[in-house]
Every structure is written in structure tokens, then in C-alpha cells.
Design a protein around this motif. Structure first.
Motif, mmCIF file in Angstrom:
data_model
loop_
_atom_site.group_PDB
_atom_site.id
_atom_site.type_symbol
_atom_site.label_atom_id
_atom_site.label_comp_id
_atom_site.label_asym_id
_atom_site.label_seq_id
_atom_site.Cartn_x
_atom_site.Cartn_y
_atom_site.Cartn_z
ATOM 1 N N LEU A 16 -2.509 0.691 3.172
ATOM 2 C CA LEU A 16 -3.801 0.754 2.488
ATOM 3 C C LEU A 16 -4.328 2.185 2.471
ATOM 4 O O LEU A 16 -4.787 2.681 1.446
ATOM 5 N N MET A 17 -4.247 2.866 3.616
ATOM 6 C CA MET A 17 -4.716 4.250 3.693
ATOM 7 C C MET A 17 -3.903 5.167 2.779
ATOM 8 O O MET A 17 -4.462 6.068 2.153
ATOM 9 N N MET A 18 -2.615 4.942 2.703
ATOM 10 C CA MET A 18 -1.773 5.757 1.824
ATOM 11 C C MET A 18 -2.192 5.566 0.364
ATOM 12 O O MET A 18 -2.297 6.530 -0.397
ATOM 13 N N ARG A 19 -2.459 4.306 -0.020
ATOM 14 C CA ARG A 19 -2.906 4.045 -1.398
ATOM 15 C C ARG A 19 -4.254 4.700 -1.672
ATOM 16 O O ARG A 19 -4.451 5.300 -2.726
ATOM 17 N N TRP A 20 -5.195 4.593 -0.721
ATOM 18 C CA TRP A 20 -6.508 5.227 -0.885
ATOM 19 C C TRP A 20 -6.350 6.738 -1.000
ATOM 20 O O TRP A 20 -7.029 7.375 -1.804
ATOM 21 N N ARG A 21 -5.478 7.313 -0.186
ATOM 22 C CA ARG A 21 -5.292 8.763 -0.213
ATOM 23 C C ARG A 21 -4.749 9.214 -1.568
ATOM 24 O O ARG A 21 -5.196 10.209 -2.123
ATOM 25 N N VAL A 22 -3.778 8.495 -2.116
ATOM 26 C CA VAL A 22 -3.214 8.849 -3.420
ATOM 27 C C VAL A 22 -4.278 8.760 -4.501
ATOM 28 O O VAL A 22 -4.436 9.676 -5.317
ATOM 29 N N ILE A 23 -5.025 7.662 -4.517
ATOM 30 C CA ILE A 23 -6.080 7.483 -5.519
ATOM 31 C C ILE A 23 -7.137 8.566 -5.367
ATOM 32 O O ILE A 23 -7.562 9.184 -6.341
ATOM 33 N N SER A 24 -7.556 8.816 -4.145
ATOM 34 C CA SER A 24 -8.580 9.822 -3.875
ATOM 35 C C SER A 24 -8.098 11.209 -4.280
ATOM 36 O O SER A 24 -8.842 11.981 -4.878
#
Length: 145
Positions: A16-24
Motif C-alpha cells: 500500500l505504501m509503495m502504491r501511495w509513494r508512486v502516486i504521490s
């Protein structure tokens, strides 16, 4: 909690954090009014309706209270994002969590979101300030009532 379940939860939170980081990261390329990256070992989180930005140690994301907040965030917002990790709770409540964790991470790091809500509610009732509970209650609690 079984060790296998705990490992699955950690893997899920990391994904989840990896996905948020990419989107961010994608969205921050278009907005340069503030620093693009958090200092090494830290992450930006945005809290509440006003989206107040906090810089917290990345290790906090492994604590039960943040695991609960991240799960609630995923349920409320999905993976739609407007430039960072948005946590759906009151700013005062989140500040209280961070203050306690910075003061004594070993002691408070084991508490869940529900434990923090109960702790703050108990403190407010002890000081006969029942109106103060609303300011510390996560937005999610209000939505469920």
C-alpha cells in the motif's frame, strides 16, 4: 495474532505504501510549492479535511495505530490520491498520537487506533472536558455513527 497473519499484514501495508509513494511522486512533479521529498527515513502524511501536512518517521507506519489508520484510509479513499497519503482523522487527534509516540515510542507504539481513542476519551472525561473528545475523535468514528 498469528505470525503468518502479521507477516501478511506487513506485506500488505508495504505494498500500500509503495502504491501511495508512486502516486504521490507522480503528482508532486506537477506541484513545486513545497519540498518534493520528505527527508530520508521520513514520510509526508496529510491529515483531516484541511489536509495539514506532517512529516513523520517512516518506522511509525509499522505501528498498530498507523496500520489501523492505513486500513481505514484504504476503505474510505481507496487508492485515489491528491498528492500524498491522506489520513482521515482530526488534526488534533493525529497530533496527539505523534506527540505520544515521539515521547515514548516503546510504550505507546503498541497501542491500536481504538486504544488511542479510548486513552484520549479517558483523559478528556477525567478533566471534565467532554467537548474535547470530539476534537480528538477520528473522522471515521463520526462517519460510522
Amino acid at each position: 495474532m498469528k505470525k503468518v497473519d502479521r507477516i501478511r499484514q506487513i506485506v500488505r501495508l508495504k505494498q500500500l505504501m509503495m502504491r501511495w509513494r508512486v502516486i504521490s511522486h507522480r503528482r508532486h512533479h506537477h506541484h513545486t510549492s513545497s519540498p518534493r521529498r520528505a527527508p530520508s527515513g521520513f514520510v509526508f502524511v496529510y491529515v483531516g479535511q484541511e489536509r495539514k501536512r506532517f512529516v513523520i518517521p517512516a518506522r511509525f507506519l509499522n505501528l498498530p495505530v498507523f496500520a489501523d489508520l492505513l486500513e481505514e484510509t484504504e476503505e474510505v479513499f481507496g487508492l485515489r490520491c491528491s498528492g500524498g497519503l491522506l489520513l482521515p482523522c482530526e488534526v488534533a487527534f493525529f497530533s496527539n498520537i505523534v506527540k505520544h509516540l515521539e515521547k515514548d515510542e516503546h510504550k505507546y507504539g503498541k497501542l491500536s487506533l481504538e486504544d488511542f481513542v479510548n486513552m484520549v476519551s479517558d483523559l478528556a472525561s477525567d478533566s471534565s472536558c467532554k467537548e474535547g473528545i470530539v476534537a480528538f475523535t477520528p473522522l471515521l468514528q463520526k462517519a460510522r455513527v
